[in-house]
Design an enzyme around this catalytic site. Sequence first.
Site, PDB file in Angstrom:
ATOM      1  N   ASP A 308       7.613  77.553  21.429  1.00 29.29           N
ATOM      2  CA  ASP A 308       7.798  78.922  20.959  1.00 29.29           C
ATOM      3  C   ASP A 308       8.775  79.683  21.850  1.00 29.29           C
ATOM      4  O   ASP A 308       8.707  79.611  23.079  1.00 29.29           O
ATOM      5  CB  ASP A 308       6.435  79.634  20.953  1.00 29.29           C
ATOM      6  CG  ASP A 308       6.530  81.067  20.490  1.00 29.29           C
ATOM      7  OD1 ASP A 308       6.999  81.292  19.366  1.00 29.29           O
ATOM      8  OD2 ASP A 308       6.145  81.963  21.265  1.00 29.29           O
ATOM      9  N   GLU A 350      11.938  76.162  18.403  1.00 32.68           N
ATOM     10  CA  GLU A 350      11.915  77.404  17.629  1.00 32.68           C
ATOM     11  C   GLU A 350      12.884  78.352  18.306  1.00 32.68           C
ATOM     12  O   GLU A 350      12.536  79.059  19.246  1.00 32.68           O
ATOM     13  CB  GLU A 350      10.502  77.995  17.577  1.00 32.68           C
ATOM     14  CG  GLU A 350      10.360  79.164  16.621  1.00 32.68           C
ATOM     15  CD  GLU A 350      10.449  80.552  17.291  1.00 32.68           C
ATOM     16  OE1 GLU A 350      10.525  81.552  16.562  1.00 32.68           O
ATOM     17  OE2 GLU A 350      10.432  80.602  18.529  1.00 32.68           O
TER      18      GLU A 350
END
Length: 668
Positions: A308, A350
């Site tokens: 993330d 991501e």
Amino acid sequence: MIESNHRRTPSNGAVGAPNPIQLKAELSLKRLQPRLETLWAAEQADEKLTHEFDVRLAEHWPELFELLFDLYGNRYDFFYHLEQILLTAATAWLHRPESLRNLDRQRINEPDWFSSEKVVGGALYVDLFSDNLGQLRESIGYFKELGLTYLHLMPLFAVRPGDNDGGYAISNYRSVDPRLGTIDDLRLLADELRAAGITLVLDFVFNHTSDDHLWAQSAQAGIQEYQDFYYIFPDRRIPDQYEKTLREIFPTVRRGNFTWHDGMEQWVWTTFNSFQWDLNYSNPSVFRAMLEEMFFIADTGVDALRLDAVAFIWKEMGTSCENLPKAHLLIRAFNKLARIATPSLLFKSEAIVHPDDVVKYISDEECQISYNPTLMALLWESLATRKVDLLVRSLSHRHELPKQTAWVNYLRCHDDIGWTFDDADAAALGINAYDHRQFLNRFYTGQFPNSFARGVPFQENIETGDMRIAGTLASLAGLELAIEQDSPEQRDLALRRMLLLQNITLSIGGIPLIYLGEEWGMLNDYDFVMDPAKAGDTRWVHRPKMQWEFLKDLGDDVGSRDGSIRKSIFRSLQRMISVRKSLPALSGQAMELVSTGNPHVLCFLRYHDGHRLIVAANFSEFPQTLTGNVLRTAGLGRFFQDAITGETFRTSEDLHLQPYQYLWLSRV
């Protein structure tokens, strides 16, 4: 004993002599070897396991050492952290469940297993889909019926109460949110998914922790060791210097990137929300602590970790603190340690940033798979403009990836849509990028004349004009408007748009990813505003709760018109997934664009191991023509059959595409 794969030679400049960093790596490993032997003895480690570890360590140590030396070599305690990192990796391998070690052995010899045409992904929030992990296990049959072989569960670890950014403010990486179940429930789910042929993907939220994580609590208690885990400042002097070159991620939530903490009477770096404290990776203790968390999560049975917010993990004064070189070094170091201790574990990037920066995270040495935000944005752009020019230009030089890597292609996810196309690509086509983004924002919020979309703004910045879009696939593609107007014609067009987009993600090259709910055409859920913890975040509009009564619509007797819509979407998508799995040409990433001379038609060739497939798609609500000669020269044949419908075409005639029609054509 470990034998280094770097030959010892004099360091006097002789030909073949290792460079200085290689010598440091060899010497350090030699000095650390007794610590490793002590660990093996204390753990009564099996000789086979230690040998496997030693072989991988010898292979990866030189580069791992160089990465860690570049990151932390100027620290007085570098060798201490180097030792602890090595012992952490060794312990992780010894304690790894044997079923996962067997998977490691298998995938070492099949490093591109995820590139298969049979891999099809789905993503969901556990609580919204099935309430808890126990009930999610009961849905494995449903996933198999749809055709999924890859399941991404949105953050499910323990989080702070109230607003927690949809699970991305983690309080404890080793505890599942009690509302969802336990770690044992997660392990059991992973085992049952693997038995069903479904790989498991979880988020690794490693850029920040929640403000109530134990590390943050210790920092708030005044413990300096843990204050050094974060960026904490007594006044605004240094934060203000950083702010000169930082952008605001959530400008409607708060201004700036730092939050005042009353208890400590200090400022904390919080890029996203005030309760998400950025971790200080210039401190090797942070790297080592997060490595331990990574190995713990991996051993629950996870096949891939979504990294993330990768762009934000390293900070340097005078920069944007995004996409910095040392961010890549950090990911490569995590990757190397995974190759040593958990070799089957994949990383998924991501990085919702400029297309040129997205690809920098994708390699066998960093993230083997990556979200493809540019494709997502440009598919929606093509749907709004009815033209594929910008999409084609981007695909022409942005689709190819290194070997043993793959795109993850998606239309919607838990997050917003940002218009992350390249301004230079737009300018080459005579498109003003700023104006075009304003058009797309108006179009997808329904403010442009005759727009079919029903999205809502996310993080609209009045000062800069920046905005992102929230909304479900169905609402953005026109189904919500069609149902409001009770228009059969608009409903048909909306369904065609939805399936057209799904068709491209299933065929363009990479792993297609469905956000669960798309298979039913679920509409925006405006009731999120009734929940105080969600009301301030419009992304909850496209995170509706699963309506399990929809399953009844899959029977032969469909009692309602809406039920017919849902059944049509589900069965059509299920059919496309099934056909995809039967076409070896859709394996891997190889793709060649086919020039059609028609700005409304996207056409490309997929090929793999002698198999060829032509994909043609009409992005207009009007019929379009593709000349038979284009099909003949691209497909090298005279007769072709659509793999989805079975219809046959011959190249002596033009190909006529109906509104939003798509074809998967192979030679017959």
